[in-house]
Design an enzyme around this catalytic site. Structure first.
Site, short mmCIF file in Angstrom:
data_model
loop_
_atom_site.label_atom_id
_atom_site.label_comp_id
_atom_site.label_asym_id
_atom_site.label_seq_id
_atom_site.Cartn_x
_atom_site.Cartn_y
_atom_site.Cartn_z
N SER A 1 0.83 -1.21 0.00
CA SER A 1 0.00 0.00 0.00
C SER A 1 0.86 1.26 0.00
CB SER A 1 -0.95 0.01 1.21
OG SER A 1 -0.23 0.10 2.41
N GLU B 1 1.27 0.16 10.16
CA GLU B 1 1.76 -1.19 9.84
C GLU B 1 1.74 -2.11 11.06
OE1 GLU B 1 2.53 -1.95 6.69
OE2 GLU B 1 2.25 0.10 5.98
C1 SIN Z 1 4.41 -1.66 2.24
O1 SIN Z 1 3.54 -1.17 1.54
O2 SIN Z 1 5.62 -1.42 2.00
C2 SIN Z 1 4.10 -2.52 3.41
C3 SIN Z 1 2.90 -3.36 3.27
C4 SIN Z 1 1.60 -2.61 3.15
O3 SIN Z 1 1.34 -1.70 3.95
O4 SIN Z 1 0.82 -2.90 2.24
#
Ligand code: SIN
Length: 177
Positions: A10, A85
């Site tokens: 994301s 996160e």
């Molecule tokens: C990221 O996007 O780097 C970590 C995973 C996420 O939040 O989808």
């Protein structure tokens, strides 16, 4: 001093934190997989969605976005990202290769969901993952949005990711928007 953050999920298509610059970038030795459960963004406890994490794989390359943030507000941004996160991701430090010619690598932070975290789901046949994605919703919205936005962002960057693109195709075939 600069602080760099590499996003591969994301954080590629919804980086909701201030950054000074953004670069296409990659990390070596890791593959992106929809093997992490989401009970706080794209699913709920007892009915998790699926989001990406990184899996070690010799010779693999994972493309994403590198963000440089002001070291002055680095702590505030990292606190915010730790909250975002918090569903199973640890912050690790890796070499991040900036795609622009001659730029080389920087050291930066990456959010990584380890298989020992309580939301870990692990591998499953892709059609099963697609069905789970289609039915999952959470406080951040539909799980389909996460998959399709990530696939679109990677296509815009002109990079390949067979796992993400195959899942996005399955999700679309299933009639998702
Ligand atoms: C990221 O996007 O780097 C970590 C995973 C996420 O939040 O989808």
């Amino acid at each position: 001093m600069s602080v760099w953050i590499f996003g591969y999920g994301s954080l590629v298509w919804r980086p909701d934190f201030p950054h000074v610059e953004r670069r296409a970038a990659w990390i070596d030795g890791w593959s992106r997989r929809f093997w992490q459960g989401s009970t706080d963004h794209r699913g709920v406890p007892g009915d998790p969605g699926r989001v990406v994490t990184l899996v070690r794989e010799e010779g693999a390359r994972c493309w994403g976005s590198a963000y440089r943030i002001e070291s002055g507000n680095g702590e505030a941004i990292l606190d915010r990202l730790a909250h975002r996160e918090k569903g199973g991701y640890d912050r690790i430090t890796l070499d991040i290769h900036l795609a622009a010619p001659g730029e080389g690598a920087v050291t930066g932070f990456v959010y990584f969901a380890n298989p020992d975290n309580p939301n870990w789901l692990g591998p499953a046949p892709l059609p099963d993952i697609a069905r789970q994605v289609r039915r999952s919703h959470g406080p951040s919205g539909a799980n389909t949005e996460y998959v399709l936005q990530l696939a679109a962002a990677l296509r815009d960057m002109g990079v390949e990711d067979a796992h993400v693109f195959a899942l996005a195709d399955l999700v679309k075939e299933d009639g998702a928007p």
